[in-house]
Design a protein around this motif. Structure first.
Motif, mmCIF file in Angstrom:
data_model
loop_
_atom_site.group_PDB
_atom_site.id
_atom_site.type_symbol
_atom_site.label_atom_id
_atom_site.label_comp_id
_atom_site.label_asym_id
_atom_site.label_seq_id
_atom_site.Cartn_x
_atom_site.Cartn_y
_atom_site.Cartn_z
ATOM 1 N N GLU B 2 0.829 -1.206 0.000
ATOM 2 C CA GLU B 2 0.000 0.000 0.000
ATOM 3 C C GLU B 2 0.865 1.259 0.000
ATOM 4 N N ASN B 3 0.366 2.284 -0.671
ATOM 5 C CA ASN B 3 1.008 3.593 -0.678
ATOM 6 C C ASN B 3 -0.065 4.647 -0.436
ATOM 7 N N VAL B 4 0.158 5.530 0.504
ATOM 8 C CA VAL B 4 -0.822 6.561 0.846
ATOM 9 C C VAL B 4 -0.191 7.931 0.641
ATOM 10 N N GLU B 5 -0.851 8.756 -0.140
ATOM 11 C CA GLU B 5 -0.409 10.131 -0.353
ATOM 12 C C GLU B 5 -1.379 11.077 0.337
ATOM 13 N N GLN B 6 -0.850 12.121 0.942
ATOM 14 C CA GLN B 6 -1.670 13.042 1.731
ATOM 15 C C GLN B 6 -1.374 14.471 1.313
ATOM 16 N N HIS B 7 -2.442 15.263 1.157
ATOM 17 C CA HIS B 7 -2.299 16.660 0.760
ATOM 18 C C HIS B 7 -3.353 17.525 1.460
ATOM 19 N N PRO B 8 -3.051 18.771 1.789
ATOM 20 C CA PRO B 8 -1.736 19.399 1.626
ATOM 21 C C PRO B 8 -0.816 19.049 2.791
ATOM 22 N N SER B 9 0.430 19.443 2.716
ATOM 23 C CA SER B 9 1.343 19.195 3.820
ATOM 24 C C SER B 9 1.162 20.227 4.935
ATOM 25 N N THR B 10 0.748 21.426 4.564
ATOM 26 C CA THR B 10 0.401 22.445 5.550
ATOM 27 C C THR B 10 -0.890 23.123 5.122
ATOM 28 N N LEU B 11 -1.651 23.565 6.104
ATOM 29 C CA LEU B 11 -2.943 24.182 5.841
ATOM 30 C C LEU B 11 -3.231 25.185 6.945
ATOM 31 N N SER B 12 -3.540 26.406 6.556
ATOM 32 C CA SER B 12 -3.914 27.441 7.514
ATOM 33 C C SER B 12 -5.320 27.913 7.180
ATOM 34 N N GLY B 95 -7.865 -5.256 6.389
ATOM 35 C CA GLY B 95 -8.043 -6.178 7.493
ATOM 36 C C GLY B 95 -7.079 -5.902 8.618
ATOM 37 N N ASN B 96 -6.426 -6.942 9.087
ATOM 38 C CA ASN B 96 -5.486 -6.798 10.192
ATOM 39 C C ASN B 96 -4.053 -6.640 9.731
ATOM 40 N N GLU B 97 -3.868 -6.217 8.501
ATOM 41 C CA GLU B 97 -2.521 -5.898 8.038
ATOM 42 C C GLU B 97 -2.048 -4.601 8.703
ATOM 43 N N LYS B 98 -0.784 -4.288 8.492
ATOM 44 C CA LYS B 98 -0.221 -3.083 9.108
ATOM 45 C C LYS B 98 -0.832 -1.830 8.484
ATOM 46 N N LEU B 99 -0.900 -0.782 9.278
ATOM 47 C CA LEU B 99 -1.353 0.511 8.781
ATOM 48 C C LEU B 99 -0.251 1.146 7.938
ATOM 49 N N THR B 100 -0.648 1.754 6.831
ATOM 50 C CA THR B 100 0.264 2.583 6.041
ATOM 51 C C THR B 100 -0.176 4.024 6.235
ATOM 52 N N PHE B 101 0.727 4.868 6.708
ATOM 53 C CA PHE B 101 0.390 6.250 7.046
ATOM 54 C C PHE B 101 0.730 7.205 5.914
ATOM 55 N N GLY B 102 -0.054 8.271 5.830
ATOM 56 C CA GLY B 102 0.307 9.384 4.980
ATOM 57 C C GLY B 102 1.407 10.206 5.637
ATOM 58 N N THR B 103 1.856 11.228 4.940
ATOM 59 C CA THR B 103 2.999 12.022 5.393
ATOM 60 C C THR B 103 2.616 13.117 6.375
ATOM 61 N N GLY B 104 1.321 13.330 6.573
ATOM 62 C CA GLY B 104 0.887 14.280 7.577
ATOM 63 C C GLY B 104 0.549 15.655 7.009
ATOM 64 N N THR B 105 -0.387 16.319 7.683
ATOM 65 C CA THR B 105 -0.788 17.689 7.344
ATOM 66 C C THR B 105 -0.739 18.529 8.618
ATOM 67 N N ARG B 106 0.037 19.592 8.564
ATOM 68 C CA ARG B 106 0.094 20.494 9.717
ATOM 69 C C ARG B 106 -0.993 21.542 9.544
ATOM 70 N N LEU B 107 -2.011 21.469 10.383
ATOM 71 C CA LEU B 107 -3.142 22.386 10.337
ATOM 72 C C LEU B 107 -2.961 23.482 11.382
ATOM 73 N N THR B 108 -3.052 24.718 10.930
ATOM 74 C CA THR B 108 -2.966 25.872 11.827
ATOM 75 C C THR B 108 -4.265 26.654 11.734
ATOM 76 N N ILE B 109 -4.885 26.883 12.865
ATOM 77 C CA ILE B 109 -6.111 27.681 12.922
ATOM 78 C C ILE B 109 -5.723 29.095 13.344
ATOM 79 N N ILE B 110 -6.075 30.044 12.509
ATOM 80 C CA ILE B 110 -5.712 31.446 12.751
ATOM 81 C C ILE B 110 -6.839 32.132 13.506
ATOM 82 N N PRO B 111 -6.565 32.639 14.715
ATOM 83 C CA PRO B 111 -7.644 33.259 15.513
ATOM 84 C C PRO B 111 -8.194 34.517 14.847
#
Lengths: 115, 111
Positions: B2-12, B95-111
């Motif tokens: 499995e291959n997982v792609e995640q977008h965006p890498s940062t989000l404000s 099923g019970n196979e290993k999890l494949t993770f995306g690369t992550g998204t850094r979410l920033t909430i602007i007050p």
């Protein structure tokens, strides 16, 4: 969800030494995993800890460097052997609890710094 | 595997607005898709998940949608609040196979 604890929470070690990280769960779980997380990075699976048998390692990770034990359904250890500064990272234990439940939970992690 | 792609890498986003994070996976056999939230210095926390037999799941302000045909799934956060600021990871498995993770998204909430 299961309560997962890890010891130590952090450590600073000298290169060439070894550190054993413990993971304890408050209930029996079907699967236990060990992950590594570099700063600002995603989660990398090191191995699946199998109860009563050898762990299953992912590509790039070997038993001599990361020996793992899982003597029962609630406990596992990960040893980081012959450490170098490149081993500095956060090491996380993770578990899946009930059969046929895919939910996976993480321990609080062990922050390792190798000097 | 499995291959997982995640977008965006940062989000404000402005507080009160919505945030959407998208992931695509490669293995059509994958049938479980969790989302994790990781605050600074904390462990990843499972916030919502979806199985392949449903197209959408909601839990208060968060929802996940799944498009099996296109092999992508998304996390939706509405009425964002400062405490939503964190790194979010998607994952996929069969099923019970290993999890494949995306690369992550850094979410920033602007007050």
């Amino acid at each position: 969800s299961a309560v997962i604890s890890q010891k130590p929470s952090r450590d600073i070690c000298q290169r060439g030494t070894s550190l054993t990280i413990q993971c304890q769960v408050d209930s029996q779980v079907t699967m236990m995993f060990w992950y590594r997380q570099q700063p600002g990075q995603s989660l990398t699976l090191i191995a699946t800890a199998n109860q009563g048998s050898e762990a299953t390692y992912e590509s790039g990770f070997v038993i001599d460097k990361f020996p793992i034990s899982r003597p029962n359904l609630t406990f596992s250890t990960l040893t980081v052997s012959n450490m170098s500064p490149e081993d500095s990272s956060i090491y996380l234990c993770s578990v899946r609890g009930r059969p046929n439940s895919y939910e996976q939970y993480f321990g609080p992690g062990t922050r390792l710094t190798v000097t | 595997g499995e291959n997982v792609e995640q977008h965006p890498s940062t989000l404000s986003v402005q507080e009160g607005d919505s945030a959407v994070i998208k992931c695509t996976y490669s293995d059509s056999a994958s049938n479980y898709f969790p989302w994790y939230k990781q605050e600074l210095g904390k462990r990843p926390q499972l916030i919502i998940d979806i199985r392949s037999n449903v197209g959408e799941k909601k839990d208060q302000r968060i929802a996940v949608t799944l498009n099996k045909t296109a092999k992508h799934f998304s996390l939706h956060i509405t009425e964002t609040q400062p405490e939503d600021s964190a790194v979010y990871f998607c994952a996929a498995t069969f099923g019970n196979e290993k999890l494949t993770f995306g690369t992550g998204t850094r979410l920033t909430i602007i007050p």
